[in-house]
Design an enzyme around this catalytic site. Structure first.
Site, PDB file in Angstrom:
ATOM      1  N   GLY A   7      11.461  33.347  -6.105  1.00  0.00           N
ATOM      2  CA  GLY A   7      10.210  33.315  -5.347  1.00  0.00           C
ATOM      3  C   GLY A   7       9.528  34.669  -5.448  1.00  0.00           C
ATOM      4  O   GLY A   7      10.041  35.657  -4.938  1.00  0.00           O
ATOM      5  N   ALA A   8       8.402  34.692  -6.134  1.00  0.00           N
ATOM      6  CA  ALA A   8       7.687  35.965  -6.332  1.00  0.00           C
ATOM      7  C   ALA A   8       6.442  36.034  -5.456  1.00  0.00           C
ATOM      8  O   ALA A   8       5.422  36.622  -5.836  1.00  0.00           O
ATOM      9  CB  ALA A   8       7.304  36.129  -7.797  1.00  0.00           C
ATOM     10  N   ARG A  30       8.092  29.746  -9.206  1.00  0.00           N
ATOM     11  CA  ARG A  30       7.509  28.489  -9.674  1.00  0.00           C
ATOM     12  C   ARG A  30       6.333  28.754 -10.596  1.00  0.00           C
ATOM     13  O   ARG A  30       6.201  28.144 -11.649  1.00  0.00           O
ATOM     14  CB  ARG A  30       7.077  27.648  -8.468  1.00  0.00           C
ATOM     15  CG  ARG A  30       6.326  26.392  -8.778  1.00  0.00           C
ATOM     16  CD  ARG A  30       5.866  25.695  -7.528  1.00  0.00           C
ATOM     17  NE  ARG A  30       5.005  26.557  -6.708  1.00  0.00           N
ATOM     18  CZ  ARG A  30       4.417  26.147  -5.600  1.00  0.00           C
ATOM     19  NH1 ARG A  30       4.617  24.909  -5.166  1.00  0.00           N
ATOM     20  NH2 ARG A  30       3.640  26.960  -4.895  1.00  0.00           N
ATOM     21  N   LYS A 161      10.331  32.218  16.289  1.00  0.00           N
ATOM     22  CA  LYS A 161       9.355  33.295  16.546  1.00  0.00           C
ATOM     23  C   LYS A 161       8.039  33.014  15.844  1.00  0.00           C
ATOM     24  O   LYS A 161       6.972  33.420  16.289  1.00  0.00           O
ATOM     25  CB  LYS A 161       9.934  34.653  16.175  1.00  0.00           C
ATOM     26  CG  LYS A 161      10.262  34.854  14.691  1.00  0.00           C
ATOM     27  CD  LYS A 161       9.107  35.416  13.903  1.00  0.00           C
ATOM     28  CE  LYS A 161       9.435  35.524  12.441  1.00  0.00           C
ATOM     29  NZ  LYS A 161       8.296  35.975  11.615  1.00  0.00           N
TER      30      LYS A 161
HETATM   31  N1  LIG Z   1       5.762  37.752   3.973  1.00  0.00           N
HETATM   32  C1  LIG Z   1       6.573  38.294   4.861  1.00  0.00           C
HETATM   33  O1  LIG Z   1       6.243  39.319   5.478  1.00  0.00           O
HETATM   34  C2  LIG Z   1       7.896  37.673   5.156  1.00  0.00           C
HETATM   35  C3  LIG Z   1       8.187  36.362   4.780  1.00  0.00           C
HETATM   36  N2  LIG Z   1       9.412  35.838   5.097  1.00  0.00           N
HETATM   37  C4  LIG Z   1       9.751  34.453   4.728  1.00  0.00           C
HETATM   38  O2  LIG Z   1       9.880  34.354   3.308  1.00  0.00           O
HETATM   39  C5  LIG Z   1       9.545  33.035   2.874  1.00  0.00           C
HETATM   40  C6  LIG Z   1       8.500  33.140   1.781  1.00  0.00           C
HETATM   41  O3  LIG Z   1       7.365  33.728   2.361  1.00  0.00           O
HETATM   42  P1  LIG Z   1       6.310  34.571   1.490  1.00  0.00           P
HETATM   43  O4  LIG Z   1       6.925  35.040   0.234  1.00  0.00           O
HETATM   44  O5  LIG Z   1       5.693  35.569   2.399  1.00  0.00           O
HETATM   45  O6  LIG Z   1       5.236  33.421   1.171  1.00  0.00           O
HETATM   46  P2  LIG Z   1       4.151  33.355  -0.014  1.00  0.00           P
HETATM   47  O7  LIG Z   1       3.213  32.298   0.387  1.00  0.00           O
HETATM   48  O8  LIG Z   1       3.664  34.714  -0.334  1.00  0.00           O
HETATM   49  O9  LIG Z   1       5.030  32.850  -1.273  1.00  0.00           O
HETATM   50  C7  LIG Z   1       5.652  31.603  -1.205  1.00  0.00           C
HETATM   51  C8  LIG Z   1       6.683  31.579  -2.316  1.00  0.00           C
HETATM   52  O10 LIG Z   1       7.337  30.319  -2.306  1.00  0.00           O
HETATM   53  C9  LIG Z   1       7.181  29.719  -3.598  1.00  0.00           C
HETATM   54  N3  LIG Z   1       7.056  28.275  -3.421  1.00  0.00           N
HETATM   55  C10 LIG Z   1       6.227  27.621  -2.585  1.00  0.00           C
HETATM   56  N4  LIG Z   1       6.409  26.293  -2.710  1.00  0.00           N
HETATM   57  C11 LIG Z   1       7.382  26.131  -3.649  1.00  0.00           C
HETATM   58  C12 LIG Z   1       8.017  24.994  -4.234  1.00  0.00           C
HETATM   59  N5  LIG Z   1       7.685  23.751  -3.845  1.00  0.00           N
HETATM   60  N6  LIG Z   1       8.964  25.202  -5.175  1.00  0.00           N
HETATM   61  C13 LIG Z   1       9.301  26.447  -5.555  1.00  0.00           C
HETATM   62  N7  LIG Z   1       8.734  27.574  -5.051  1.00  0.00           N
HETATM   63  C14 LIG Z   1       7.793  27.393  -4.103  1.00  0.00           C
HETATM   64  C15 LIG Z   1       5.933  30.308  -4.195  1.00  0.00           C
HETATM   65  O11 LIG Z   1       6.013  30.197  -5.584  1.00  0.00           O
HETATM   66  P3  LIG Z   1       4.748  30.531  -6.543  1.00  0.00           P
HETATM   67  O12 LIG Z   1       3.887  31.539  -5.842  1.00  0.00           O
HETATM   68  O13 LIG Z   1       5.377  31.085  -7.777  1.00  0.00           O
HETATM   69  O14 LIG Z   1       4.039  29.200  -6.785  1.00  0.00           O
HETATM   70  C16 LIG Z   1       6.063  31.744  -3.696  1.00  0.00           C
HETATM   71  O15 LIG Z   1       6.947  32.454  -4.529  1.00  0.00           O
HETATM   72  C17 LIG Z   1       9.072  32.302   4.141  1.00  0.00           C
HETATM   73  O16 LIG Z   1      10.131  31.538   4.679  1.00  0.00           O
HETATM   74  C18 LIG Z   1       8.712  33.437   5.094  1.00  0.00           C
HETATM   75  O17 LIG Z   1       8.843  33.044   6.453  1.00  0.00           O
HETATM   76  C19 LIG Z   1      10.376  36.547   5.783  1.00  0.00           C
HETATM   77  C20 LIG Z   1      10.125  37.838   6.160  1.00  0.00           C
HETATM   78  C21 LIG Z   1       8.883  38.488   5.856  1.00  0.00           C
HETATM   79  O1  LIG Z   2       8.736  36.981   9.188  1.00  0.00           O
HETATM   80  C1  LIG Z   2       7.849  37.808   9.130  1.00  0.00           C
HETATM   81  C2  LIG Z   2       8.012  39.160   9.736  1.00  0.00           C
HETATM   82  O2  LIG Z   2       9.358  39.400  10.116  1.00  0.00           O
HETATM   83  C3  LIG Z   2       6.519  37.496   8.521  1.00  0.00           C
HETATM   84  O3  LIG Z   2       5.764  36.837   9.508  1.00  0.00           O
HETATM   85  P1  LIG Z   2       4.587  35.848   9.048  1.00  0.00           P
HETATM   86  O4  LIG Z   2       5.233  34.787   8.170  1.00  0.00           O
HETATM   87  O5  LIG Z   2       4.022  35.308  10.331  1.00  0.00           O
HETATM   88  O6  LIG Z   2       3.599  36.677   8.273  1.00  0.00           O
END
Ligand SMILES: NC(=O)C1=CN([C@@H]2O[C@H](COP(=O)(O)OP(=O)(O)OC[C@H]3O[C@@H](n4cnc5c(N)ncnc54)[C@H](OP(=O)(O)O)[C@@H]3O)[C@@H](O)[C@H]2O)C=CC1
Ligand SMILES: O=C(CO)COP(=O)(O)O
Length: 295
Positions: A7-8, A30, A161
């Site tokens: 996941g990028a 993806r 949360k």
């Molecule tokens: N952003 C933050 O500050 C934080 C996020 N998180 C958690 O991390 C997780 C990802 O969040 P985040 O990276 O911010 O979200 P983004 O929306 O930035 O990225 C989502 C990621 O999930 C991938 N993805 C989405 N749908 C699919 C699918 N059907 N199959 C495969 N890959 C998929 C996307 O792939 P692609 O883009 O290549 O299509 C992308 O890499 C979440 O659960 C979030 O709660 C936890 C802590 C901090």
């Molecule tokens: O989990 C996160 C911070 O710890 C990121 O929160 P959001 O998904 O609401 O941006």
């Protein structure tokens, strides 16, 4: 030691950046990206450590279609409860990975601040303390890691949360003030602790980084996607309009639906999560507020 990040998006990119301080890190996603360390999924699955950031609502299908267990040590970095099944992430992963090979990451961590190497503290949660320590040692000097064996507590905190953050965003969007915001976050913490304890979580997880820490961070700032979902709802926008404008995942939406179904099936009192669900379904947020204050 090689680390493969799956996941990028925002979080995968941030973790890949942070972990690259001390390790060889590769990433896949993806949607292909023009990154020096972007490799195929097969190459990622050959890594000793995997860090998975595929969102909670999509991970079950992703694992079924893509995952091959090769004794990798896995750190799950996503946060959420699957809406279609009500399953926590550990329940989804247990079909593919033994407990001794998996840990769950929790704690207050905006990806954008990790990308700036700003000080951060996180918890590595696993039934395998040795694995938790080993994974913690992979992190850079600007991220302090703690370990815990309370996987359920960490997952409830990380998922719930996000729902409270939506409520906090609604509160902000309705311009209800700081008293209301503080009351909502405080009662939200009580609600998520009550829910977590019903599932066997440890009380102390809710007053630490995983619970109060991540809740305070996410429910206090428009840097949070979930908080921004709440602001949009307060302004009368639909889920579709909000998500199109957001362009990123907001896990609190799926988790709100999961919590609603769980609360109905198990007759649990989750008033804030219930009002978030109803507002997502079109209830007037002013009505939600009145119901929260009077019931
Ligand atoms: N952003 C933050 O500050 C934080 C996020 N998180 C958690 O991390 C997780 C990802 O969040 P985040 O990276 O911010 O979200 P983004 O929306 O930035 O990225 C989502 C990621 O999930 C991938 N993805 C989405 N749908 C699919 C699918 N059907 N199959 C495969 N890959 C998929 C996307 O792939 P692609 O883009 O290549 O299509 C992308 O890499 C979440 O659960 C979030 O709660 C936890 C802590 C901090
Ligand atoms: O989990 C996160 C911070 O710890 C990121 O929160 P959001 O998904 O609401 O941006």
């Amino acid at each position: 030691m090689s680390i493969g990040v799956i996941g990028a998006g925002k979080w995968g990119s941030a973790l890949a950046f942070a972990l690259s301080e001390k390790n060889s890190v590769f990433i896949t996603s993806r949607t292909p990206r023009d990154l020096d360390n972007f490799v195929t999924l097969d190459e990622i699955l050959a890594c000793e450590y995997l860090v998975v950031t595929v969102p909670a609502q999509q991970i079950a299908d992703w694992l079924e279609e893509n995952f091959v267990f090769k004794n990798q040590k896995i750190l799950v970095a996503s946060k959420g409860i699957e809406a279609t099944s009500g399953k926590f992430l550990n329940e989804i992963y247990e079909k593919y990975v033994p407990d001794e090979n998996i840990a769950f990451l929790s704690g207050p961590s905006f990806a954008s601040e990790v990308m700036q190497s700003l000080p951060t503290a996180l918890v590595i949660n696993s039934s395998n303390e040795k694995l938790a320590q080993e994974l913690g040692d992979l992190f850079p000097s600007f991220i302090k890691t703690y370990t815990s064996d309370d996987v359920i507590g960490a997952e409830v905190c990380g998922a719930y949360k996000n729902v409270i953050a939506i409520a906090a965003g609604i509160c902000n969007g309705l311009e209800l003030g700081n008293n209301a915001a503080a009351a909502l976050i405080s009662r939200g913490l009580v609600e998520m602790q009550r829910f977590g304890i019903a599932y066997g979580a440890k009380e102390e997880s809710f007053i630490g980084l995983s619970g109060a820490g991540d809740l305070f961070l996410t429910a206090s700032s428009p840097m949070s996607r979930n908080f921004r979902v709440g602001i949009g709802l307060a302004k009368g926008r639909t889920q579709k309009e909000i998500l199109e404008a957001l362009g990123e995942v907001a896990e609190g939406i799926g988790t709100a639906y999961a919590l609603h179904d769980i609360s109905v099936k198990q007759d649990l009192y989750l008033p804030i999560a219930r009002e978030v669900y109803l507002t997502l379904e079109g209830k007037n947020p002013h009505e939600s507020l009145k119901d929260l204050l009077t019931k």
